[in-house]
Motif scaffolding. Structure first.
Motif, PDB file in Angstrom:
ATOM      1  N   THR A 121       0.902  -1.319   0.149  1.00 55.30           N
ATOM      2  CA  THR A 121       0.004   0.185   0.047  1.00 55.30           C
ATOM      3  C   THR A 121       0.797   1.265  -0.196  1.00 55.30           C
ATOM      4  O   THR A 121       0.418   2.231  -0.635  1.00 55.30           O
ATOM      5  CB  THR A 121      -0.861  -0.068   1.297  1.00 55.30           C
ATOM      6  OG1 THR A 121      -1.456  -1.258   1.229  1.00 55.30           O
ATOM      7  CG2 THR A 121      -1.891   1.153   1.128  1.00 55.30           C
ATOM      8  N   TRP A 122       1.980   1.217   0.700  1.00 54.04           N
ATOM      9  CA  TRP A 122       2.747   2.240   0.779  1.00 54.04           C
ATOM     10  C   TRP A 122       4.514   1.958   0.475  1.00 54.04           C
ATOM     11  O   TRP A 122       4.796   0.798   1.049  1.00 54.04           O
ATOM     12  CB  TRP A 122       2.780   3.011   2.216  1.00 54.04           C
ATOM     13  CG  TRP A 122       1.551   3.625   2.677  1.00 54.04           C
ATOM     14  CD1 TRP A 122       0.476   2.896   3.584  1.00 54.04           C
ATOM     15  CD2 TRP A 122       0.848   4.773   2.615  1.00 54.04           C
ATOM     16  NE1 TRP A 122      -0.437   3.636   3.771  1.00 54.04           N
ATOM     17  CE2 TRP A 122      -0.348   4.840   2.955  1.00 54.04           C
ATOM     18  CE3 TRP A 122       1.538   6.006   1.938  1.00 54.04           C
ATOM     19  CZ2 TRP A 122      -0.924   6.080   3.160  1.00 54.04           C
ATOM     20  CZ3 TRP A 122       0.929   7.170   1.705  1.00 54.04           C
ATOM     21  CH2 TRP A 122      -0.617   7.035   2.242  1.00 54.04           C
ATOM     22  N   ASN A 156      -3.903   3.208  14.557  1.00 46.12           N
ATOM     23  CA  ASN A 156      -3.771   2.807  13.297  1.00 46.12           C
ATOM     24  C   ASN A 156      -3.941   4.223  12.426  1.00 46.12           C
ATOM     25  O   ASN A 156      -4.568   4.672  11.984  1.00 46.12           O
ATOM     26  CB  ASN A 156      -4.923   1.989  12.802  1.00 46.12           C
ATOM     27  CG  ASN A 156      -5.301   0.874  13.441  1.00 46.12           C
ATOM     28  OD1 ASN A 156      -4.215   0.199  13.670  1.00 46.12           O
ATOM     29  ND2 ASN A 156      -6.513   0.475  13.662  1.00 46.12           N
ATOM     30  N   GLY A 163      -3.901   3.658   8.703  1.00 45.61           N
ATOM     31  CA  GLY A 163      -4.509   2.287   8.492  1.00 45.61           C
ATOM     32  C   GLY A 163      -3.930   1.073   9.359  1.00 45.61           C
ATOM     33  O   GLY A 163      -2.802   1.047   9.769  1.00 45.61           O
ATOM     34  N   LYS A 164      -5.037  -0.007   9.275  1.00 42.73           N
ATOM     35  CA  LYS A 164      -4.313  -1.285  10.072  1.00 42.73           C
ATOM     36  C   LYS A 164      -3.137  -1.567   9.257  1.00 42.73           C
ATOM     37  O   LYS A 164      -3.535  -2.389   8.078  1.00 42.73           O
ATOM     38  CB  LYS A 164      -5.558  -1.981  10.177  1.00 42.73           C
ATOM     39  CG  LYS A 164      -5.011  -3.374  11.116  1.00 42.73           C
ATOM     40  CD  LYS A 164      -6.221  -4.181  11.644  1.00 42.73           C
ATOM     41  CE  LYS A 164      -6.074  -5.380  12.211  1.00 42.73           C
ATOM     42  NZ  LYS A 164      -4.723  -5.417  13.066  1.00 42.73           N
ATOM     43  N   VAL A 165      -1.966  -2.087   9.841  1.00 50.15           N
ATOM     44  CA  VAL A 165      -0.877  -2.418   9.054  1.00 50.15           C
ATOM     45  C   VAL A 165      -0.878  -4.053   9.442  1.00 50.15           C
ATOM     46  O   VAL A 165      -1.056  -4.561  10.462  1.00 50.15           O
ATOM     47  CB  VAL A 165       0.553  -1.867   9.839  1.00 50.15           C
ATOM     48  CG1 VAL A 165       1.574  -2.716   9.213  1.00 50.15           C
ATOM     49  CG2 VAL A 165       0.429  -0.392   9.629  1.00 50.15           C
ATOM     50  N   TYR A 192       4.600  -5.253   7.135  1.00 47.19           N
ATOM     51  CA  TYR A 192       5.693  -4.303   6.750  1.00 47.19           C
ATOM     52  C   TYR A 192       7.081  -4.780   6.560  1.00 47.19           C
ATOM     53  O   TYR A 192       7.488  -5.828   6.967  1.00 47.19           O
ATOM     54  CB  TYR A 192       5.837  -3.298   7.606  1.00 47.19           C
ATOM     55  CG  TYR A 192       6.754  -3.414   9.014  1.00 47.19           C
ATOM     56  CD1 TYR A 192       8.000  -3.280   9.049  1.00 47.19           C
ATOM     57  CD2 TYR A 192       5.793  -3.580  10.165  1.00 47.19           C
ATOM     58  CE1 TYR A 192       8.722  -3.836  10.475  1.00 47.19           C
ATOM     59  CE2 TYR A 192       6.352  -4.097  11.320  1.00 47.19           C
ATOM     60  CZ  TYR A 192       7.945  -3.847  11.430  1.00 47.19           C
ATOM     61  OH  TYR A 192       8.618  -4.253  12.564  1.00 47.19           O
ATOM     62  N   ILE A 230       4.952  -1.157   3.054  1.00 47.32           N
ATOM     63  CA  ILE A 230       3.907  -1.414   4.095  1.00 47.32           C
ATOM     64  C   ILE A 230       2.595  -1.968   3.761  1.00 47.32           C
ATOM     65  O   ILE A 230       1.960  -0.917   2.417  1.00 47.32           O
ATOM     66  CB  ILE A 230       3.802   0.127   4.953  1.00 47.32           C
ATOM     67  CG1 ILE A 230       4.864   0.528   5.588  1.00 47.32           C
ATOM     68  CG2 ILE A 230       2.569  -0.143   6.142  1.00 47.32           C
ATOM     69  CD1 ILE A 230       4.874   2.128   6.094  1.00 47.32           C
ATOM     70  N   TRP A 231       2.143  -2.821   4.039  1.00 49.20           N
ATOM     71  CA  TRP A 231       0.553  -3.144   3.582  1.00 49.20           C
ATOM     72  C   TRP A 231      -0.224  -2.813   4.740  1.00 49.20           C
ATOM     73  O   TRP A 231      -0.316  -3.055   5.807  1.00 49.20           O
ATOM     74  CB  TRP A 231       0.644  -4.719   3.466  1.00 49.20           C
ATOM     75  CG  TRP A 231       1.488  -5.298   2.115  1.00 49.20           C
ATOM     76  CD1 TRP A 231       1.180  -5.841   1.100  1.00 49.20           C
ATOM     77  CD2 TRP A 231       2.911  -5.383   2.176  1.00 49.20           C
ATOM     78  NE1 TRP A 231       1.940  -6.007   0.234  1.00 49.20           N
ATOM     79  CE2 TRP A 231       3.113  -6.110   0.875  1.00 49.20           C
ATOM     80  CE3 TRP A 231       4.007  -5.406   3.130  1.00 49.20           C
ATOM     81  CZ2 TRP A 231       4.496  -6.238   0.385  1.00 49.20           C
ATOM     82  CZ3 TRP A 231       5.300  -5.317   2.590  1.00 49.20           C
ATOM     83  CH2 TRP A 231       5.544  -6.017   1.238  1.00 49.20           C
ATOM     84  N   ILE A 232      -1.335  -2.475   4.123  1.00 46.66           N
ATOM     85  CA  ILE A 232      -2.517  -1.791   4.786  1.00 46.66           C
ATOM     86  C   ILE A 232      -3.772  -2.789   4.593  1.00 46.66           C
ATOM     87  O   ILE A 232      -4.091  -3.151   3.480  1.00 46.66           O
ATOM     88  CB  ILE A 232      -2.677  -0.348   4.951  1.00 46.66           C
ATOM     89  CG1 ILE A 232      -1.680   0.282   4.652  1.00 46.66           C
ATOM     90  CG2 ILE A 232      -4.234   0.366   5.606  1.00 46.66           C
ATOM     91  CD1 ILE A 232      -1.319   0.674   6.265  1.00 46.66           C
ATOM     92  N   ASP A 233      -4.639  -3.146   5.685  1.00 45.16           N
ATOM     93  CA  ASP A 233      -5.880  -3.876   5.332  1.00 45.16           C
ATOM     94  C   ASP A 233      -6.732  -3.203   4.982  1.00 45.16           C
ATOM     95  O   ASP A 233      -7.286  -2.174   5.292  1.00 45.16           O
ATOM     96  CB  ASP A 233      -6.001  -4.744   6.906  1.00 45.16           C
ATOM     97  CG  ASP A 233      -7.325  -5.575   6.779  1.00 45.16           C
ATOM     98  OD1 ASP A 233      -7.409  -6.019   5.520  1.00 45.16           O
ATOM     99  OD2 ASP A 233      -7.788  -5.811   7.817  1.00 45.16           O
ATOM    100  N   ILE A 244       3.360   3.219  13.416  1.00 42.30           N
ATOM    101  CA  ILE A 244       2.324   2.918  12.648  1.00 42.30           C
ATOM    102  C   ILE A 244       1.732   1.817  12.971  1.00 42.30           C
ATOM    103  O   ILE A 244       0.662   1.361  12.467  1.00 42.30           O
ATOM    104  CB  ILE A 244       3.180   2.573  11.236  1.00 42.30           C
ATOM    105  CG1 ILE A 244       4.267   1.470  11.104  1.00 42.30           C
ATOM    106  CG2 ILE A 244       3.732   3.809  10.620  1.00 42.30           C
ATOM    107  CD1 ILE A 244       4.742   1.131   9.980  1.00 42.30           C
TER     108      ILE A 244
END
Length: 100
Positions: free
Chosen positions: A9-10, A71, A74-76, A79, A97-100, A66
């Protein structure tokens, strides 16, 4: 990771600017009182071990932020962090970074 989590996501790079990052210079001058007249860049070269400790504390603080229950981004769910060194020896970090 991409096969399991999908695209990140990031993607974020954290790189200090030793010319404008006052807390790094203040920290190095405090623990090296005999080098107070040096520029922050010169202090970075003179005491790489302390710089490494300082940067690791910053990295951990960022991860704690993070991953907090608030959050903030967002909910990580996952990472990945990679530490690299610039030509003059200063560290920087790349995060996926991966966000739900």
């Amino acid at each position: 990771m991409t096969l399991y989590y999908g695209p990140a996501t990031w993607f974020l790079t954290l790189s200090p600017s030793e010319w404008t990052w006052n807390d790094l210079g203040d920290y190095l001058r405090k623990i090296n009182p005999y080098l107070t007249k040096l520029s922050t860049s010169a202090l970075v070269a003179a005491d790489p071990v302390s710089v490494s400790r300082f940067m690791e504390n910053k990295r951990k603080a960022f991860i704690d932020f993070i991953m907090s229950e608030d959050n903030p981004i967002g909910k990580v769910i996952h990472y990945y962090c990679r530490r690299e060194y610039q030509g003059r020896g200063l560290q920087h970090f790349h995060f996926a970074i991966w966000i739900d």
